[in-house]
Scaffold this motif. Structure first.
Motif, PDB file in Angstrom:
ATOM      1  N   PRO A 174       0.852  -1.193   0.000  1.00 22.39           N
ATOM      2  CA  PRO A 174       0.000   0.000   0.000  1.00 22.39           C
ATOM      3  C   PRO A 174       0.889   1.245   0.000  1.00 22.39           C
ATOM      4  O   PRO A 174       1.641   1.476   0.934  1.00 22.39           O
TER       5      PRO A 174
ATOM      6  N   GLN B  49      -5.719   3.538  -5.505  1.00 26.28           N
ATOM      7  CA  GLN B  49      -6.682   3.811  -4.449  1.00 26.28           C
ATOM      8  C   GLN B  49      -7.079   5.275  -4.694  1.00 26.28           C
ATOM      9  O   GLN B  49      -6.299   6.167  -4.417  1.00 26.28           O
TER      10      GLN B  49
ATOM     11  N   LYS C 244       6.370   9.374  -0.304  1.00 26.95           N
ATOM     12  CA  LYS C 244       7.157   9.041   0.900  1.00 26.95           C
ATOM     13  C   LYS C 244       7.949   7.761   0.675  1.00 26.95           C
ATOM     14  O   LYS C 244       9.088   7.630   1.119  1.00 26.95           O
ATOM     15  N   GLU C 245       7.331   6.818  -0.028  1.00 24.08           N
ATOM     16  CA  GLU C 245       7.962   5.498  -0.200  1.00 24.08           C
ATOM     17  C   GLU C 245       9.190   5.560  -1.105  1.00 24.08           C
ATOM     18  O   GLU C 245       9.920   4.585  -1.229  1.00 24.08           O
TER      19      GLU C 245
ATOM     20  N   PRO D  54      -7.303   8.273  -0.396  1.00 24.51           N
ATOM     21  CA  PRO D  54      -6.605   7.586   0.700  1.00 24.51           C
ATOM     22  C   PRO D  54      -7.520   7.426   1.913  1.00 24.51           C
ATOM     23  O   PRO D  54      -7.482   8.214   2.856  1.00 24.51           O
ATOM     24  N   LEU D  55      -8.349   6.384   1.893  1.00 19.55           N
ATOM     25  CA  LEU D  55      -9.352   6.204   2.947  1.00 19.55           C
ATOM     26  C   LEU D  55      -8.863   5.288   4.062  1.00 19.55           C
ATOM     27  O   LEU D  55      -9.644   4.849   4.893  1.00 19.55           O
ATOM     28  N   GLY D  56      -7.571   4.974   4.065  1.00 16.71           N
ATOM     29  CA  GLY D  56      -7.030   4.160   5.150  1.00 16.71           C
ATOM     30  C   GLY D  56      -6.403   2.872   4.645  1.00 16.71           C
ATOM     31  O   GLY D  56      -6.620   2.458   3.499  1.00 16.71           O
TER      32      GLY D  56
ATOM     33  N   ASP E 284       7.275   1.923   4.925  1.00 14.02           N
ATOM     34  CA  ASP E 284       7.872   2.836   5.905  1.00 14.02           C
ATOM     35  C   ASP E 284       8.296   2.125   7.181  1.00 14.02           C
ATOM     36  O   ASP E 284       8.998   2.727   8.002  1.00 14.02           O
TER      37      ASP E 284
ATOM     38  N   GLY F 275      -0.478   4.385  -1.123  1.00 17.11           N
ATOM     39  CA  GLY F 275      -1.407   5.441  -1.521  1.00 17.11           C
ATOM     40  C   GLY F 275      -1.558   6.566  -0.513  1.00 17.11           C
ATOM     41  O   GLY F 275      -2.309   7.510  -0.747  1.00 17.11           O
ATOM     42  N   GLY F 276      -0.833   6.488   0.617  1.00 16.58           N
ATOM     43  CA  GLY F 276      -1.000   7.502   1.678  1.00 16.58           C
ATOM     44  C   GLY F 276      -0.426   8.856   1.278  1.00 16.58           C
ATOM     45  O   GLY F 276       0.323   8.984   0.305  1.00 16.58           O
ATOM     46  N   LEU F 277      -0.773   9.875   2.068  1.00 16.32           N
ATOM     47  CA  LEU F 277      -0.367  11.248   1.730  1.00 16.32           C
ATOM     48  C   LEU F 277       1.030  11.596   2.247  1.00 16.32           C
ATOM     49  O   LEU F 277       1.660  12.529   1.750  1.00 16.32           O
ATOM     50  N   GLY F 278       1.497  10.898   3.248  1.00 14.79           N
ATOM     51  CA  GLY F 278       2.834  11.170   3.786  1.00 14.79           C
ATOM     52  C   GLY F 278       2.974  12.563   4.371  1.00 14.79           C
ATOM     53  O   GLY F 278       4.005  13.217   4.221  1.00 14.79           O
ATOM     54  N   THR F 279       1.945  13.019   5.090  1.00 13.71           N
ATOM     55  CA  THR F 279       1.947  14.413   5.573  1.00 13.71           C
ATOM     56  C   THR F 279       3.035  14.700   6.607  1.00 13.71           C
ATOM     57  O   THR F 279       3.467  15.842   6.733  1.00 13.71           O
ATOM     58  N   ARG F 280       3.470  13.658   7.327  1.00 14.44           N
ATOM     59  CA  ARG F 280       4.501  13.918   8.354  1.00 14.44           C
ATOM     60  C   ARG F 280       5.837  14.277   7.735  1.00 14.44           C
ATOM     61  O   ARG F 280       6.729  14.734   8.423  1.00 14.44           O
TER      62      ARG F 280
HETATM   63  P1  UTP Z   1       0.649   5.947   7.243  1.00 14.60           P
HETATM   64  O1  UTP Z   1      -0.255   5.610   8.355  1.00 14.60           O
HETATM   65  O2  UTP Z   1       2.077   6.176   7.581  1.00 14.60           O
HETATM   66  O3  UTP Z   1       0.031   7.221   6.509  1.00 14.60           O
HETATM   67  O4  UTP Z   1       0.539   4.797   6.152  1.00 14.60           O
HETATM   68  P2  UTP Z   1       0.640   8.165   5.390  1.00 14.60           P
HETATM   69  O5  UTP Z   1      -0.489   8.889   4.767  1.00 14.60           O
HETATM   70  O6  UTP Z   1       1.520   7.408   4.446  1.00 14.60           O
HETATM   71  O7  UTP Z   1       1.604   9.167   6.185  1.00 14.60           O
HETATM   72  P3  UTP Z   1       1.308  10.407   7.176  1.00 14.60           P
HETATM   73  O8  UTP Z   1       0.804   9.796   8.457  1.00 14.60           O
HETATM   74  O9  UTP Z   1       0.309  11.337   6.520  1.00 14.60           O
HETATM   75  O10 UTP Z   1       2.644  11.042   7.316  1.00 14.60           O
HETATM   76  C1  UTP Z   1       1.253   3.580   6.226  1.00 14.60           C
HETATM   77  C2  UTP Z   1       1.329   2.984   4.825  1.00 14.60           C
HETATM   78  O11 UTP Z   1       0.017   2.760   4.320  1.00 14.60           O
HETATM   79  C3  UTP Z   1      -0.165   3.430   3.085  1.00 14.60           C
HETATM   80  C4  UTP Z   1       0.887   4.539   3.075  1.00 14.60           C
HETATM   81  O12 UTP Z   1       1.225   4.903   1.745  1.00 14.60           O
HETATM   82  C5  UTP Z   1       2.031   3.917   3.842  1.00 14.60           C
HETATM   83  O13 UTP Z   1       2.862   3.139   2.981  1.00 14.60           O
HETATM   84  N1  UTP Z   1      -1.539   3.968   3.006  1.00 14.60           N
HETATM   85  C6  UTP Z   1      -2.084   4.663   4.042  1.00 14.60           C
HETATM   86  C7  UTP Z   1      -2.269   3.762   1.852  1.00 14.60           C
HETATM   87  O14 UTP Z   1      -1.795   3.122   0.878  1.00 14.60           O
HETATM   88  N2  UTP Z   1      -3.529   4.275   1.774  1.00 14.60           N
HETATM   89  C8  UTP Z   1      -4.097   4.971   2.793  1.00 14.60           C
HETATM   90  O15 UTP Z   1      -5.272   5.403   2.660  1.00 14.60           O
HETATM   91  C9  UTP Z   1      -3.349   5.172   3.953  1.00 14.60           C
END
Ligand code: UTP
Length: 301
Positions: free
Chosen positions: A14, A107, A31-32, A110-112, A135, A16-21
């Motif tokens: 997965p 995805q 981020k990846e 990014p719904l989790g 990560d 698809g996250g935003l990597g806001t941190r």
């Molecule tokens: P994190 O919980 O670290 O969230 O996701 P994030 O969005 O990547 O980072 P922050 O918290 O905003 O900095 C853990 C893994 O799950 C993926 C992320 O890409 C990361 O590899 N993920 C998370 C998804 O693929 N989709 C999502 O909706 C959420």
């Protein structure tokens, strides 16, 4: 639900996250793709999956993640230019998965994590599969996922990688409610997403490696948004307890939380110190740096 152990051939990543941190670093790059020494985080995760015998690599991507697809593709231009300059091009292609081994799905929102995993349902089908969160970077031999695959052959069902987390940090993890411990293997009777320390059933936290029973897809389809307004994988796992076996495995590996800035910096240092070509130089420079900072740290404490 059946719980017949089978070979684990597919891995889901997965991404698809935003990597806001990690903003602003992650404004225009995933981020990846952040590098630890000289390889992106996702590259380490794919290497680990390969070392565990995985044959198909499924990426759940989102907007702004095309660099990941490019990383796992041939780069004719770069190869051509390097060859023109008499440079060896192994570093850009020797490790590439073969044709058809890699696939991507989006995805759209990014719904989790649970939602990201559910997006892989058509690509995985009806067989057990691994999930790796890039990560969480693992340093261990044999590879962390290989240790899990070996354990999975005995237990089947759902298997998660676990480690003891500091009691104050339970609210950052899915935490297991332990039924029985057998060496590195823990049978769980429950799992709670991000509990406050006072409500945590243990300090055994789930880290970013899973081997999942394909029935998780049907369960995730019905899971409602949980902690943080996201569809949590933890909630899906919790609903399957009692229907398929559920275990945690303490892997012999050091984990670096590269979703966190301090963890990411330390991972770079640790991985550099593991390398014969860098160890001495990095060690010396670190020693000098620590000497510079030691007096100010003492003064602050
Ligand atoms: P994190 O919980 O670290 O969230 O996701 P994030 O969005 O990547 O980072 P922050 O918290 O905003 O900095 C853990 C893994 O799950 C993926 C992320 O890409 C990361 O590899 N993920 C998370 C998804 O693929 N989709 C999502 O909706 C959420």
């Amino acid at each position: 639900m059946a719980s017949l152990p089978k070979t684990v051939r597919k891995a889901v990543f997965p991404v698809g996250g935003l990597g806001t941190r990690f903003l602003p670093a992650t404004k225009a790059q995933p981020k990846e793709m952040l590098p630890v020494v000289d390889k992106p985080l996702i590259h380490y995760a794919v290497e680990e999956a390969r070392a565990a015998g995985i044959e198909q690599f499924i990426f759940i991507t989102g907007r702004g993640k095309t660099a990941i697809a490019d990383h796992f593709d041939v780069s004719y231009e770069l190869k051509h230019q390097m060859q023109g300059r008499g440079k060896e091009s192994g570093a850009i292609e020797d490790w590439l998965p073969g044709p058809g081994q890699v696939c991507f799905t989006r995805q759209q929102e990014p719904l989790g994590l649970g939602h990201a995993v559910w997006c892989a349902r058509h690509l995985v089908g009806d067989e057990p599969f691994a999930v790796l969160l890039a990560d969480d970077l693992m340093l261990g031999e044999p590879a962390c996922l290989k240790q899990m695959v070996d354990a999975y052959e005995h237990v089947g069902g759902n298997l998660v990688c676990v480690e003891n987390v500091p009691p104050a940090f339970t609210s950052r993890y899915g935490i297991l409610d332990i039924a029985e411990e057998n060496g590195k293997l823990v049978r769980a009777k429950g799992i709670v997403e991000k509990p406050k320390p006072a409500q945590a059933p243990s300090t055994l936290g789930v880290v970013g490696r899973y081997i999942l029973h394909p029935d998780i897809f049907g369960v995730l389809e019905r899971v409602e948004r949980g902690a943080g307004g996201e569809i949590q994988l933890t909630d899906g796992l919790s609903k399957m307890i009692g229907k398929v076996p559920f275990h945690g495995l303490r892997c012999d590996a050091r984990r670096f939380d590269c979703g966190d800035k301090a963890g990411f910096v330390v991972a770079n240092v640790a991985f550099a110190l593991e390398r014969d070509d860098m160890r001495d130089e990095v060690y010396e420079q670190l020693e000098a740096l620590i000497d510079v900072h030691r007096p100010s740290r003492k003064a602050a404490s």
